[in-house]
Design an enzyme around this catalytic site. Structure first.
Site, PDB file in Angstrom:
ATOM      1  N   ALA A   1     -11.511   4.356   5.981  1.00  0.00           N
ATOM      2  CA  ALA A   1     -11.971   5.653   6.482  1.00  0.00           C
ATOM      3  C   ALA A   1     -10.844   6.651   6.270  1.00  0.00           C
ATOM      4  O   ALA A   1      -9.734   6.439   6.753  1.00  0.00           O
ATOM      5  CB  ALA A   1     -12.348   5.565   7.956  1.00  0.00           C
ATOM      6  N   ARG A   2     -11.126   7.705   5.555  1.00  0.00           N
ATOM      7  CA  ARG A   2     -10.110   8.729   5.284  1.00  0.00           C
ATOM      8  C   ARG A   2     -10.322   9.982   6.130  1.00  0.00           C
ATOM      9  O   ARG A   2      -9.484  10.879   6.118  1.00  0.00           O
ATOM     10  CB  ARG A   2     -10.117   9.074   3.797  1.00  0.00           C
ATOM     11  CG  ARG A   2      -9.556   7.948   2.930  1.00  0.00           C
ATOM     12  CD  ARG A   2      -9.968   8.075   1.476  1.00  0.00           C
ATOM     13  NE  ARG A   2      -9.461   9.259   0.834  1.00  0.00           N
ATOM     14  CZ  ARG A   2      -8.336   9.320   0.098  1.00  0.00           C
ATOM     15  NH1 ARG A   2      -7.603   8.221  -0.049  1.00  0.00           N
ATOM     16  NH2 ARG A   2      -7.952  10.428  -0.480  1.00  0.00           N
TER      17      ARG A   2
ATOM     18  N   TYR B   1     -12.673  -7.534   2.943  1.00  0.00           N
ATOM     19  CA  TYR B   1     -12.406  -6.144   2.582  1.00  0.00           C
ATOM     20  C   TYR B   1     -13.404  -5.687   1.525  1.00  0.00           C
ATOM     21  O   TYR B   1     -14.174  -6.480   0.999  1.00  0.00           O
ATOM     22  CB  TYR B   1     -10.963  -5.960   2.114  1.00  0.00           C
ATOM     23  CG  TYR B   1     -10.594  -6.607   0.792  1.00  0.00           C
ATOM     24  CD1 TYR B   1     -10.778  -5.933  -0.409  1.00  0.00           C
ATOM     25  CD2 TYR B   1     -10.018  -7.875   0.744  1.00  0.00           C
ATOM     26  CE1 TYR B   1     -10.409  -6.499  -1.625  1.00  0.00           C
ATOM     27  CE2 TYR B   1      -9.635  -8.456  -0.456  1.00  0.00           C
ATOM     28  CZ  TYR B   1      -9.839  -7.758  -1.653  1.00  0.00           C
ATOM     29  OH  TYR B   1      -9.478  -8.332  -2.843  1.00  0.00           O
TER      30      TYR B   1
ATOM     31  N   TYR C   1       0.845  -1.195   0.000  1.00  0.00           N
ATOM     32  CA  TYR C   1       0.000   0.000   0.000  1.00  0.00           C
ATOM     33  C   TYR C   1       0.883   1.250   0.000  1.00  0.00           C
ATOM     34  O   TYR C   1       1.494   1.604   1.009  1.00  0.00           O
ATOM     35  CB  TYR C   1      -0.922   0.033   1.218  1.00  0.00           C
ATOM     36  CG  TYR C   1      -1.960  -1.064   1.285  1.00  0.00           C
ATOM     37  CD1 TYR C   1      -2.191  -1.921   0.211  1.00  0.00           C
ATOM     38  CD2 TYR C   1      -2.722  -1.250   2.433  1.00  0.00           C
ATOM     39  CE1 TYR C   1      -3.135  -2.923   0.280  1.00  0.00           C
ATOM     40  CE2 TYR C   1      -3.675  -2.255   2.512  1.00  0.00           C
ATOM     41  CZ  TYR C   1      -3.870  -3.089   1.434  1.00  0.00           C
ATOM     42  OH  TYR C   1      -4.820  -4.078   1.518  1.00  0.00           O
TER      43      TYR C   1
END
Length: 326
Positions: free
Chosen positions: A270-271, A193, A57
């Site tokens: 969640a950003r 996911y 990532y």
């Protein structure tokens, strides 16, 4: 928030987990590291213990952000990370693991995953390296991501798979036919996911939504023309059901997923702090069987149309190449 055993392993996780893919600065577009750290802190405050990341990532950036966020709070988190599919030779696994430890500022990983299967790397060799790490106390559980039953069984000949991480949501249901029943039978935990279908189940996307530069969702199966519009229509049908419970569409979608038999802890991205707070409102209540049936009637037909189109991200089509001979 309740806690659940992760398959047959000694690891317990919260009802929902936090996925950090969107914090990597790749695929979804640029990320705000300071806000990402605030999100992680708020997740821990809300009782979310499982936090998932990967060396792939953002080329390790997601792990770095998580490591910084957990300084002084490592004991509150269950960390799951993954070795990339091009690092599956034993020596490469161990090197990748040490790199993850350094970025995460920790001396052990709770759940260590093989990110994707790769036919050019013998699974027995990879599992041997992972079981060595387990014996040394450096990992507590072994997981596989995006594996099928045959691949899990082959891995289990060389060790023990404790948990599977597949994509699963109301619009993408591949695991329901065989994988979910198999994992329940063999005490393999499921931490799915893409529980919100890459944002489709947030109820915020529209046919004319413009995606930021670097956001690659338009390359994936659910976002293809025709499928995308049908998915949006199905999601709109969920709105009155969510309102009946005083919940949002994503909270409804996550509760549906959390209540699936065999699911341990869905991973939710969640950003922003607001998003993690909304995610936390997904648990602690239930949906009636009648409303579950209504939700399935709206969303299952979308999956029926795309079930034969391969994996959600087109990984095998776009990324798998035979390994060059040395």
């Amino acid at each position: 928030m309740q806690y659940r055993r992760l398959g047959g392993s000694p690891v317990e996780v919260s009802e929902i987990g936090l996925g950090t893919w969107g914090m990597s600065g790749s695929f979804w577009g640029a990320a705000d590291d300071a806000e990402s750290i605030r999100v992680i802190h708020r997740a821990l405050d809300l009782g979310v213990t499982l936090i998932d990341t990967a060396e792939a990532y953002g080329a390790g950036h997601s792990e770095e952000v998580l490591g910084e966020a957990l300084v002084g709070r490592r004991d509150k988190a269950v960390i799951a990370t993954k070795v990339a599919p091009n690092h599956l030779e034993p020596a490469e696994v161990l090197d990748a693991f040490e790199g993850s430890l350094k970025r995460l500022k920790t001396d052990f990983i709770d759940v260590y995953f093989i990110h994707w299967p790769h036919p050019d790397y013998p699974i027995g060799d990879t599992m041997g390296a992972l079981e060595k790490l387990r014996r040394e106390g450096k990992i507590r559980a072994i997981g596989v991501s995006n594996f099928g039953i045959k691949q899990i069984e082959e891995a289990n000949q060389h060790g023990t798979i404790d948990v599977l991480q597949p994509p699963y949501n109301m619009l993408w249901r591949e695991v329901e036919a065989e994988i979910l029943p198999y994992c329940r039978e063999h005490a393999i935990g499921i931490i799915p996911y893409s529980g919100l279908a890459q944002g489709l189940l947030t109820g915020t996307l529209r046919p004319d939504t413009q995606f930021a530069e670097g956001d690659e969702r338009r390359t994936t199966v659910l976002f293809q023309p025709g499928t995308y519009e049908k998915a949006l229509a199905a999601v709109e049908g969920l709105r009155p059901i969510a309102a009946k419970y005083g919940k949002t569409i994503p909270q409804l979608a996550v509760q549906w997923l959390t209540s699936r038999p065999g699911v341990s802890s869905p991973l939710l991205g969640a950003r922003t702090v607001r998003e993690i707070e909304e995610n936390a409102g997904s648990v602690g209540w239930t949906i009636s069987p009648e409303d579950v049936a209504a939700m399935d009637a709206l969303t299952a037909p979308v999956w029926a149309e795309i079930a034969s189109k391969g994996d959600m991200f087109g990984y095998w089509t776009r990324h798998h190449r035979p390994r060059a001979q040395k």
